[in-house]
Design an enzyme around this catalytic site. Structure first.
Site, PDB file in Angstrom:
ATOM      1  N   CYS A  94       0.811  -1.229   0.000  1.00  0.00           N
ATOM      2  CA  CYS A  94       0.000   0.000   0.000  1.00  0.00           C
ATOM      3  C   CYS A  94       0.839   1.272   0.000  1.00  0.00           C
ATOM      4  O   CYS A  94       0.324   2.354  -0.266  1.00  0.00           O
ATOM      5  CB  CYS A  94      -0.967   0.004   1.174  1.00  0.00           C
ATOM      6  SG  CYS A  94      -2.098  -1.382   1.149  1.00  0.00           S
ATOM      7  N   HIS A 145      -3.103   7.370   2.276  1.00  0.00           N
ATOM      8  CA  HIS A 145      -3.573   6.063   1.795  1.00  0.00           C
ATOM      9  C   HIS A 145      -4.990   5.837   2.318  1.00  0.00           C
ATOM     10  O   HIS A 145      -5.295   6.137   3.474  1.00  0.00           O
ATOM     11  CB  HIS A 145      -2.620   4.976   2.306  1.00  0.00           C
ATOM     12  CG  HIS A 145      -3.115   3.592   2.054  1.00  0.00           C
ATOM     13  ND1 HIS A 145      -3.576   3.188   0.819  1.00  0.00           N
ATOM     14  CD2 HIS A 145      -3.249   2.518   2.888  1.00  0.00           C
ATOM     15  CE1 HIS A 145      -3.962   1.925   0.902  1.00  0.00           C
ATOM     16  NE2 HIS A 145      -3.769   1.492   2.142  1.00  0.00           N
ATOM     17  N   ASN A 170     -10.085   0.123  -0.054  1.00  0.00           N
ATOM     18  CA  ASN A 170      -8.620   0.127  -0.059  1.00  0.00           C
ATOM     19  C   ASN A 170      -8.116  -0.489  -1.370  1.00  0.00           C
ATOM     20  O   ASN A 170      -8.231  -1.692  -1.579  1.00  0.00           O
ATOM     21  CB  ASN A 170      -8.123  -0.673   1.151  1.00  0.00           C
ATOM     22  CG  ASN A 170      -6.607  -0.675   1.272  1.00  0.00           C
ATOM     23  OD1 ASN A 170      -5.900  -0.285   0.351  1.00  0.00           O
ATOM     24  ND2 ASN A 170      -6.108  -1.129   2.412  1.00  0.00           N
TER      25      ASN A 170
HETATM   26  O1  UT7 Z   1      -3.525  -0.833   3.848  1.00  0.00           O
HETATM   27  C1  UT7 Z   1      -3.377  -1.339   5.148  1.00  0.00           C
HETATM   28  C2  UT7 Z   1      -4.294  -2.503   5.217  1.00  0.00           C
HETATM   29  N1  UT7 Z   1      -5.249  -2.630   6.244  1.00  0.00           N
HETATM   30  C3  UT7 Z   1      -5.759  -1.717   7.085  1.00  0.00           C
HETATM   31  O2  UT7 Z   1      -5.427  -0.575   7.138  1.00  0.00           O
HETATM   32  C4  UT7 Z   1      -6.790  -2.213   8.065  1.00  0.00           C
HETATM   33  C5  UT7 Z   1      -6.557  -1.723   9.464  1.00  0.00           C
HETATM   34  N2  UT7 Z   1      -7.534  -2.265  10.388  1.00  0.00           N
HETATM   35  C6  UT7 Z   1      -8.832  -1.923  10.358  1.00  0.00           C
HETATM   36  O3  UT7 Z   1      -9.247  -1.131   9.504  1.00  0.00           O
HETATM   37  C7  UT7 Z   1      -9.746  -2.479  11.406  1.00  0.00           C
HETATM   38  O4  UT7 Z   1      -8.979  -3.161  12.374  1.00  0.00           O
HETATM   39  C8  UT7 Z   1     -10.840  -3.434  10.827  1.00  0.00           C
HETATM   40  C9  UT7 Z   1     -11.837  -2.611  10.034  1.00  0.00           C
HETATM   41  C10 UT7 Z   1     -10.203  -4.485   9.939  1.00  0.00           C
HETATM   42  C11 UT7 Z   1     -11.582  -4.121  11.963  1.00  0.00           C
HETATM   43  O5  UT7 Z   1     -12.177  -3.169  12.818  1.00  0.00           O
HETATM   44  P1  UT7 Z   1     -12.091  -3.331  14.391  1.00  0.00           P
HETATM   45  O6  UT7 Z   1     -12.844  -2.202  14.974  1.00  0.00           O
HETATM   46  O7  UT7 Z   1     -10.632  -3.454  14.715  1.00  0.00           O
HETATM   47  O8  UT7 Z   1     -12.899  -4.667  14.624  1.00  0.00           O
HETATM   48  P2  UT7 Z   1     -12.383  -6.047  15.260  1.00  0.00           P
HETATM   49  O9  UT7 Z   1     -11.408  -6.705  14.334  1.00  0.00           O
HETATM   50  O10 UT7 Z   1     -11.937  -5.785  16.655  1.00  0.00           O
HETATM   51  O11 UT7 Z   1     -13.711  -6.906  15.283  1.00  0.00           O
HETATM   52  C12 UT7 Z   1     -14.818  -6.543  16.073  1.00  0.00           C
HETATM   53  C13 UT7 Z   1     -15.933  -7.556  15.855  1.00  0.00           C
HETATM   54  C14 UT7 Z   1     -15.492  -9.025  15.970  1.00  0.00           C
HETATM   55  O12 UT7 Z   1     -16.543  -9.743  16.579  1.00  0.00           O
HETATM   56  P3  UT7 Z   1     -16.462 -10.113  18.157  1.00  0.00           P
HETATM   57  O13 UT7 Z   1     -15.218 -10.924  18.298  1.00  0.00           O
HETATM   58  O14 UT7 Z   1     -16.396  -8.786  18.880  1.00  0.00           O
HETATM   59  O15 UT7 Z   1     -17.727 -10.875  18.363  1.00  0.00           O
HETATM   60  C15 UT7 Z   1     -15.358  -9.462  14.544  1.00  0.00           C
HETATM   61  O16 UT7 Z   1     -15.574 -10.849  14.378  1.00  0.00           O
HETATM   62  O17 UT7 Z   1     -16.457  -7.419  14.526  1.00  0.00           O
HETATM   63  C16 UT7 Z   1     -16.492  -8.705  13.888  1.00  0.00           C
HETATM   64  N3  UT7 Z   1     -16.317  -8.512  12.452  1.00  0.00           N
HETATM   65  C17 UT7 Z   1     -17.312  -8.236  11.619  1.00  0.00           C
HETATM   66  N4  UT7 Z   1     -18.654  -8.120  11.801  1.00  0.00           N
HETATM   67  C18 UT7 Z   1     -19.397  -7.821  10.735  1.00  0.00           C
HETATM   68  C19 UT7 Z   1     -15.138  -8.529  11.761  1.00  0.00           C
HETATM   69  N5  UT7 Z   1     -15.398  -8.263  10.455  1.00  0.00           N
HETATM   70  C20 UT7 Z   1     -16.738  -8.085  10.349  1.00  0.00           C
HETATM   71  C21 UT7 Z   1     -17.590  -7.782   9.268  1.00  0.00           C
HETATM   72  N6  UT7 Z   1     -18.914  -7.661   9.509  1.00  0.00           N
HETATM   73  N7  UT7 Z   1     -17.123  -7.599   8.010  1.00  0.00           N
END
Ligand code: UT7
Length: 319
Positions: free
Chosen positions: A113, A246, A276
């Site tokens: 990225c 980005h 992204n």
């Molecule tokens: O270019 C660089 C590449 N990547 C990035 O920049 C990504 C950086 N990270 C992020 O943007 C965030 O960490 C995410 C958007 C990927 C995730 O957001 P978060 O607020 O960190 O959520 P989390 O991973 O802590 O997940 C919270 C909950 C989980 O459920 P439980 O364990 O609390 O029951 C996940 O299983 O959300 C759940 N979850 C979803 N629910 C609905 C994870 N993905 C999804 C989804 N839809 N797509």
């Protein structure tokens, strides 16, 4: 003394749009979760037969047109991509042929990225040294082909697209400075670990990510590199006209803007419509803002990226 300046920008998005609602039928997710956690509403997805070089071709052609240049004028083509058409030849060589840029040298650059930031910085060095006068710098990706569409934690985040700039020699700067960094010890938190071996793809063909760790790392290093770029030029935060980061997650973008005390109306955001697009996200956002008249000649713009590697960097540009 030579400097480089951006003479024209271009971009391209595949026709097919995949909305958050459409994803609800593929994995257990919903528009509310995706939008509130990431700011993403939709992403573009390349058609079955489309290749990264096809996306790059459209974006590069538009950048050449905007710069009033022809392909024959180009000395070098750098394509930042993690999703080239094939293992080799490079996407840049394939693009060179498609454009008919017969005089141009060509190579790919892989910094995920941060690829466009690395490529722009590399092109700037070639122009400053007097080696080349006109360089096409392209970020192009079909990242959706590295996604496991049954993994809701990653499949909602990515999209396809391409952006390009024509960088040319100038007596006035242009690119004021660039700042590149890497830390390979963070490789495990964002990777596609597989590779080709003995005719087979081995070791995992899909993107895997520790979202929380990536999030924290991105906010930290984007803040640091912004400060570094400004202080290297003895400029205050208030001198910035635009931040073009980005486009991975609106919350990362907001946190970076806050560190710079920049209001969000000075930040170019396309993550809602593009998601992204990895190396394509910054030149795509830049081209949108140039074409809609927000980013104008003479303005001070900070471009910054972070991605797998980990790699990160910033380029401070006088447009
Ligand atoms: O270019 C660089 C590449 N990547 C990035 O920049 C990504 C950086 N990270 C992020 O943007 C965030 O960490 C995410 C958007 C990927 C995730 O957001 P978060 O607020 O960190 O959520 P989390 O991973 O802590 O997940 C919270 C909950 C989980 O459920 P439980 O364990 O609390 O029951 C996940 O299983 O959300 C759940 N979850 C979803 N629910 C609905 C994870 N993905 C999804 C989804 N839809 N797509």
């Amino acid at each position: 003394m030579f400097y480089s300046r951006i003479a024209g920008t271009g971009s391209y998005l595949p026709e097919k749009i995949l909305t958050n609602q459409a994803l609800e039928s593929k994995v257990q997710t919903n528009d509310e979760w995706i939008y509130s956690r990431t700011g993403i509403k939709q992403r573009h997805v390349a058609a079955e037969g489309q290749l990264t070089s096809d996306l790059a071709f459209e974006a590069a052609s538009r950048a050449l047109e905007a710069a009033h240049c022809t392909a024959a004028d180009v000395d070098l083509i750098i394509v930042a991509t993690t999703t080239p058409d094939m293992v080799f030849p490079s996407c840049a060589c394939i693009l060179q042929h498609k454009l008919g840029a017969t005089r141009a040298a060509a190579f790919d650059l892989q910094a995920v990225c941060s690829g466009f930031i690395y490529a722009l910085s590399t092109a700037d060095q070639f122009i400053r040294s007097g080696n080349f006068r006109k360089i096409l710098v392209v970020g192009a990706e079909i990242l959706t082909r590295l996604i496991d569409w049954s993994d809701r934690s990653t499949c909602v985040l990515f999209g396809d697209g391409a952006g390009a700039v024509l960088l040319e020699q100038s007596t006035l700067p242009g690119i004021l400075s660039s700042h590149l960094h890497a830390d390979g010890s963070y490789a495990p938190i964002l990777s596609v670990p597989g590779n080709l071996r003995n005719g087979l793809y081995e070791g995992g063909a899909y993107l895997q990510m520790e979202g929380n760790a990536v999030f924290k790392f991105a906010v930290k290093v984007l803040g640091e590199v912004s400060e570094e770029a400004l202080s290297a030029n003895h400029l205050d935060k208030s001198a910035l006209d635009w931040l073009i980061p980005h486009q991975a997650n609106i919350r990362i973008i907001q946190a970076t803007a806050k560190k710079l005390s920049l209001p969000m109306d000075k930040v170019i955001c396309t993550v809602d419509l593009h998601a992204n697009t990895s190396a394509a996200s910054i030149p795509l956002a830049l081209d949108c803002a140039v074409r809609d008249g927000r980013v104008r000649k003479g303005q001070l713009v900070l471009l910054e990226g972070v991605g797998g590697g980990f790699t990160w960097g910033g380029v401070l540009v006088r447009m």
